[in-house]
Enzyme design. Structure first.
Site, PDB file in Angstrom:
ATOM      1  N   HIS A  33       0.842  -1.184   0.000  1.00  0.00           N
ATOM      2  CA  HIS A  33       0.000   0.000   0.000  1.00  0.00           C
ATOM      3  C   HIS A  33       0.884   1.243   0.000  1.00  0.00           C
ATOM      4  O   HIS A  33       2.093   1.165   0.204  1.00  0.00           O
ATOM      5  CB  HIS A  33      -0.825   0.076   1.297  1.00  0.00           C
ATOM      6  CG  HIS A  33      -1.688  -1.084   1.577  1.00  0.00           C
ATOM      7  ND1 HIS A  33      -3.035  -1.101   1.281  1.00  0.00           N
ATOM      8  CD2 HIS A  33      -1.429  -2.271   2.186  1.00  0.00           C
ATOM      9  CE1 HIS A  33      -3.564  -2.245   1.685  1.00  0.00           C
ATOM     10  NE2 HIS A  33      -2.612  -2.974   2.234  1.00  0.00           N
ATOM     11  N   GLU A 119       2.510  -0.769   4.394  1.00  0.00           N
ATOM     12  CA  GLU A 119       2.306   0.592   3.883  1.00  0.00           C
ATOM     13  C   GLU A 119       3.662   1.227   3.617  1.00  0.00           C
ATOM     14  O   GLU A 119       4.571   1.142   4.452  1.00  0.00           O
ATOM     15  CB  GLU A 119       1.574   1.452   4.918  1.00  0.00           C
ATOM     16  CG  GLU A 119       0.172   1.012   5.214  1.00  0.00           C
ATOM     17  CD  GLU A 119      -0.861   1.553   4.247  1.00  0.00           C
ATOM     18  OE1 GLU A 119      -0.487   2.283   3.306  1.00  0.00           O
ATOM     19  OE2 GLU A 119      -2.047   1.237   4.439  1.00  0.00           O
ATOM     20  N   HIS A 158      -2.639  -2.964  -3.332  1.00  0.00           N
ATOM     21  CA  HIS A 158      -4.011  -2.589  -2.993  1.00  0.00           C
ATOM     22  C   HIS A 158      -4.822  -2.346  -4.272  1.00  0.00           C
ATOM     23  O   HIS A 158      -5.994  -2.714  -4.355  1.00  0.00           O
ATOM     24  CB  HIS A 158      -3.975  -1.333  -2.122  1.00  0.00           C
ATOM     25  CG  HIS A 158      -5.144  -1.211  -1.208  1.00  0.00           C
ATOM     26  ND1 HIS A 158      -5.341  -0.108  -0.428  1.00  0.00           N
ATOM     27  CD2 HIS A 158      -6.183  -2.035  -0.933  1.00  0.00           C
ATOM     28  CE1 HIS A 158      -6.451  -0.252   0.271  1.00  0.00           C
ATOM     29  NE2 HIS A 158      -6.984  -1.416  -0.015  1.00  0.00           N
ATOM     30  N   ASP A 168      -3.379   2.502  -5.028  1.00  0.00           N
ATOM     31  CA  ASP A 168      -2.031   2.470  -4.448  1.00  0.00           C
ATOM     32  C   ASP A 168      -1.374   1.094  -4.582  1.00  0.00           C
ATOM     33  O   ASP A 168      -2.073   0.099  -4.681  1.00  0.00           O
ATOM     34  CB  ASP A 168      -2.071   2.913  -2.980  1.00  0.00           C
ATOM     35  CG  ASP A 168      -2.972   2.071  -2.080  1.00  0.00           C
ATOM     36  OD1 ASP A 168      -4.149   1.887  -2.415  1.00  0.00           O
ATOM     37  OD2 ASP A 168      -2.494   1.619  -1.032  1.00  0.00           O
TER      38      ASP A 168
END
Length: 185
Positions: A33, A119, A158, A168
């Protein structure tokens, strides 16, 4: 870099309450992500505040629209390569939302159930930093060692698992460069 008891050695721990148990205890994929808070701005504590339910909705106009979200990821890789872990890998972090993915054998839904969410501090237009790719490669090698069902073929984004909702990590993420980084230990 290694995993011990679901935690990554060397990662700073900031436990999130937004986790629960995996229904089948399966850990077999990684979802990449991107996040920046406020959008397009890097640095600061806002991502950690979001993942720990402490985001002040009055700190920025955008925050009022997301302050009530209950989300998390297993790991955040900051622009300087620092790793921040919010949940043990054995826990189900809330990163993928409504999602589906053809894993080469069948269509899988609810990727939170069996994936690790990573992330990258970034957005979908700014280039990611070399330090982030190298940190991500080190993290992935640790995950490959700790969770043998995770392989380079079981990395996704994602955007690929929720294409109608998410984009993303975006076109600025260089998958080919990540694969080259993975060739070096």
């Amino acid at each position: 870099m290694q995993c011990h008891d679901g935690w990554l050695d060397g990662a700073r721990r900031v436990p999130s309450p937004n986790v629960n148990e995996r229904p089948e205890r399966e850990i077999s994929a990684v979802v990449v992500h991107s996040i920046s808070l406020p959008p397009g701005q890097f640095g600061g504590e806002h991502i950690e505040e979001l993942f720990t339910n402490r985001l002040d909705p009055e700190a920025h106009p955008y925050f009022a629209s997301i302050a009530g979200l209950k989300v998390s990821a297993h790991l955040l890789i900051r622009r300087d390569g620092e790793c921040v872990q919010f949940a043990p890998f054995e826990a189900r972090a809330w990163h993928a939302g409504r999602s589906s993915w053809f894993d080469g054998h069948c269509l899988r839904r609810e990727l939170n159930d069996f994936s690790i969410g990573i992330e990258l501090e970034g957005d979908e237009v700014s280039p990611y930093r070399d330090t982030q790719y190298r940190a991500l490669a080190r993290v992935l090698h640790a995950l490959f060692d700790a969770y043998p069902e995770i392989t380079p073929q079981r990395l996704t984004s994602h955007a690929r698992i929720a294409p109608l909702r998410k984009t993303d990590p975006g076109p600025s993420f260089d998958w080919a460069y990540l694969r080259r980084c993975l060739q070096h230990r």
